[in-house]
Design a protein around this motif. Sequence first.
Motif, PDB file in Angstrom:
ATOM      1  N   LEU A  40      35.417  42.850 -10.623  1.00  0.00           N
ATOM      2  CA  LEU A  40      35.524  42.398  -9.239  1.00  0.00           C
ATOM      3  C   LEU A  40      36.839  42.870  -8.641  1.00  0.00           C
ATOM      4  O   LEU A  40      37.808  43.132  -9.354  1.00  0.00           O
ATOM      5  CB  LEU A  40      35.417  40.873  -9.121  1.00  0.00           C
ATOM      6  CG  LEU A  40      36.539  39.985  -9.664  1.00  0.00           C
ATOM      7  CD1 LEU A  40      37.722  39.877  -8.707  1.00  0.00           C
ATOM      8  CD2 LEU A  40      36.015  38.588  -9.950  1.00  0.00           C
TER       9      LEU A  40
ATOM     10  N   ASP B 175      38.848  41.539  -5.013  1.00  0.00           N
ATOM     11  CA  ASP B 175      38.716  40.742  -3.801  1.00  0.00           C
ATOM     12  C   ASP B 175      39.599  41.272  -2.680  1.00  0.00           C
ATOM     13  O   ASP B 175      40.341  42.255  -2.844  1.00  0.00           O
ATOM     14  CB  ASP B 175      38.985  39.265  -4.081  1.00  0.00           C
ATOM     15  CG  ASP B 175      40.454  38.959  -4.368  1.00  0.00           C
ATOM     16  OD1 ASP B 175      41.304  39.859  -4.255  1.00  0.00           O
ATOM     17  OD2 ASP B 175      40.749  37.793  -4.707  1.00  0.00           O
TER      18      ASP B 175
ATOM     19  N   SER C 137      23.705  35.903  -8.822  1.00  0.00           N
ATOM     20  CA  SER C 137      23.135  36.996  -8.044  1.00  0.00           C
ATOM     21  C   SER C 137      21.690  36.717  -7.650  1.00  0.00           C
ATOM     22  O   SER C 137      20.920  36.137  -8.419  1.00  0.00           O
ATOM     23  CB  SER C 137      23.171  38.302  -8.842  1.00  0.00           C
ATOM     24  OG  SER C 137      22.621  39.357  -8.086  1.00  0.00           O
TER      25      SER C 137
ATOM     26  N   GLU D 160      20.390  39.573  -6.245  1.00  0.00           N
ATOM     27  CA  GLU D 160      20.084  40.994  -6.135  1.00  0.00           C
ATOM     28  C   GLU D 160      19.262  41.455  -7.349  1.00  0.00           C
ATOM     29  O   GLU D 160      19.359  40.873  -8.435  1.00  0.00           O
ATOM     30  CB  GLU D 160      21.371  41.812  -6.060  1.00  0.00           C
ATOM     31  CG  GLU D 160      22.233  41.505  -4.854  1.00  0.00           C
ATOM     32  CD  GLU D 160      21.545  41.858  -3.555  1.00  0.00           C
ATOM     33  OE1 GLU D 160      20.851  42.903  -3.513  1.00  0.00           O
ATOM     34  OE2 GLU D 160      21.681  41.090  -2.580  1.00  0.00           O
TER      35      GLU D 160
ATOM     36  N   GLU E 132      24.506  43.724  -8.731  1.00  0.00           N
ATOM     37  CA  GLU E 132      25.548  43.249  -7.821  1.00  0.00           C
ATOM     38  C   GLU E 132      25.406  41.740  -7.640  1.00  0.00           C
ATOM     39  O   GLU E 132      24.303  41.187  -7.714  1.00  0.00           O
ATOM     40  CB  GLU E 132      25.420  43.943  -6.464  1.00  0.00           C
ATOM     41  CG  GLU E 132      25.502  45.453  -6.516  1.00  0.00           C
ATOM     42  CD  GLU E 132      26.822  45.967  -7.029  1.00  0.00           C
ATOM     43  OE1 GLU E 132      27.862  45.318  -6.756  1.00  0.00           O
ATOM     44  OE2 GLU E 132      26.829  47.003  -7.710  1.00  0.00           O
ATOM     45  N   GLY E 133      26.516  41.081  -7.395  1.00  0.00           N
ATOM     46  CA  GLY E 133      26.467  39.643  -7.195  1.00  0.00           C
ATOM     47  C   GLY E 133      27.814  39.096  -6.768  1.00  0.00           C
ATOM     48  O   GLY E 133      28.628  39.801  -6.156  1.00  0.00           O
ATOM     49  N   MET E 134      28.061  37.834  -7.098  1.00  0.00           N
ATOM     50  CA  MET E 134      29.318  37.160  -6.786  1.00  0.00           C
ATOM     51  C   MET E 134      29.878  36.543  -8.055  1.00  0.00           C
ATOM     52  O   MET E 134      29.133  36.035  -8.888  1.00  0.00           O
ATOM     53  CB  MET E 134      29.104  36.064  -5.746  1.00  0.00           C
ATOM     54  CG  MET E 134      28.647  36.543  -4.382  1.00  0.00           C
ATOM     55  SD  MET E 134      29.957  37.406  -3.467  1.00  0.00           S
ATOM     56  CE  MET E 134      31.172  36.082  -3.255  1.00  0.00           C
TER      57      MET E 134
ATOM     58  N   LYS F   9      37.133  34.143  -5.763  1.00  0.00           N
ATOM     59  CA  LYS F   9      35.717  34.290  -5.424  1.00  0.00           C
ATOM     60  C   LYS F   9      35.542  35.652  -4.776  1.00  0.00           C
ATOM     61  O   LYS F   9      36.243  35.977  -3.820  1.00  0.00           O
ATOM     62  CB  LYS F   9      35.259  33.181  -4.479  1.00  0.00           C
ATOM     63  CG  LYS F   9      35.362  31.783  -5.059  1.00  0.00           C
ATOM     64  CD  LYS F   9      34.904  30.736  -4.048  1.00  0.00           C
ATOM     65  CE  LYS F   9      35.041  29.327  -4.608  1.00  0.00           C
ATOM     66  NZ  LYS F   9      34.608  28.296  -3.627  1.00  0.00           N
ATOM     67  N   SER F  10      34.625  36.438  -5.287  1.00  0.00           N
ATOM     68  CA  SER F  10      34.526  37.807  -4.793  1.00  0.00           C
ATOM     69  C   SER F  10      33.177  38.422  -5.129  1.00  0.00           C
ATOM     70  O   SER F  10      32.501  38.008  -6.085  1.00  0.00           O
ATOM     71  CB  SER F  10      35.625  38.669  -5.424  1.00  0.00           C
ATOM     72  OG  SER F  10      35.480  40.029  -5.079  1.00  0.00           O
ATOM     73  N   LYS F  11      32.811  39.432  -4.335  1.00  0.00           N
ATOM     74  CA  LYS F  11      31.691  40.276  -4.729  1.00  0.00           C
ATOM     75  C   LYS F  11      32.026  40.935  -6.067  1.00  0.00           C
ATOM     76  O   LYS F  11      33.194  41.224  -6.350  1.00  0.00           O
ATOM     77  CB  LYS F  11      31.435  41.358  -3.677  1.00  0.00           C
ATOM     78  CG  LYS F  11      30.899  40.828  -2.361  1.00  0.00           C
ATOM     79  CD  LYS F  11      30.637  41.968  -1.388  1.00  0.00           C
ATOM     80  CE  LYS F  11      30.075  41.439  -0.082  1.00  0.00           C
ATOM     81  NZ  LYS F  11      29.830  42.538   0.900  1.00  0.00           N
ATOM     82  N   ALA F  12      31.009  41.170  -6.867  1.00  0.00           N
ATOM     83  CA  ALA F  12      31.259  41.664  -8.215  1.00  0.00           C
ATOM     84  C   ALA F  12      30.066  42.466  -8.718  1.00  0.00           C
ATOM     85  O   ALA F  12      28.988  42.456  -8.119  1.00  0.00           O
ATOM     86  CB  ALA F  12      31.539  40.493  -9.154  1.00  0.00           C
ATOM     87  N   THR F  13      30.296  43.137  -9.825  1.00  0.00           N
ATOM     88  CA  THR F  13      29.248  43.919 -10.480  1.00  0.00           C
ATOM     89  C   THR F  13      29.243  43.588 -11.957  1.00  0.00           C
ATOM     90  O   THR F  13      30.294  43.438 -12.573  1.00  0.00           O
ATOM     91  CB  THR F  13      29.512  45.432 -10.312  1.00  0.00           C
ATOM     92  OG1 THR F  13      29.567  45.747  -8.925  1.00  0.00           O
ATOM     93  CG2 THR F  13      28.398  46.249 -10.968  1.00  0.00           C
TER      94      THR F  13
END
Length: 218
Positions: free
Chosen positions: A45, A47, A132, A134, A176-178, A193-197
């Motif tokens: 991630l 942020d 996620s 996704e 992909e997710g959070m 807290k962030s978008k993540a893979t």
Amino acid sequence: MNEKRILKKLNNTKQKHLLIKEYAENFQLIETGLREDFNNYDFTLKDEKGNVLTLRKTIHGNGKSEVIFIFKTKEDRYVNAQRVFDRNNTSVRVYCMESEKVWKFTFKGEMIKTSDLDKPNKYVELTATFNSDEPIIDLFDHLDYKASAKKLSKSSPDQKLIKPEELSEQVSYIQEGMIEANIKLDEEELVIKSKATRKHNFGKLSLQSLLKYLNVAN
């Protein structure tokens, strides 16, 4: 091996390859005695505040696990002090809570402050959840087989590795997710807290290296 023969082999691999998601999500590597056999988890991630978290756990068939944990803020950068463990006594735990939806992972151990090597190591605890909605992306499905055949025909990787019956058993996928991560550095606590893979790969190291070369595994 010429380009047409390579393309034929790669297409045979694609026809044989089948990603069974429930099986892949809950895959457990048995001890084969071979480091070549592996099961790898990645969570990353970055942020908006410049925090970067990268965690990788690789389990090998020889009973060992390798851990890489990198945590960066705007000011500091930390890496885990110990990298190799017995597979049942590692600093990282990874849990599939709900296939294709929820994963949890934890880290406990000393980390080196590489931005100031004169400082003593910090004891770090990480608890994080990946969520996620996704879809999982099977990286075999996104391989440009014609371009890959052309690339291989002009390159030096061992083309004997292109065996459809073996390559089709390799698994490489991303989602992909959070991530919500709670990090404790000694007495300092951070919540990110962030978008993540997340990535999940397993199979044979040599064959995964070939997939990486073809821009599949990463």
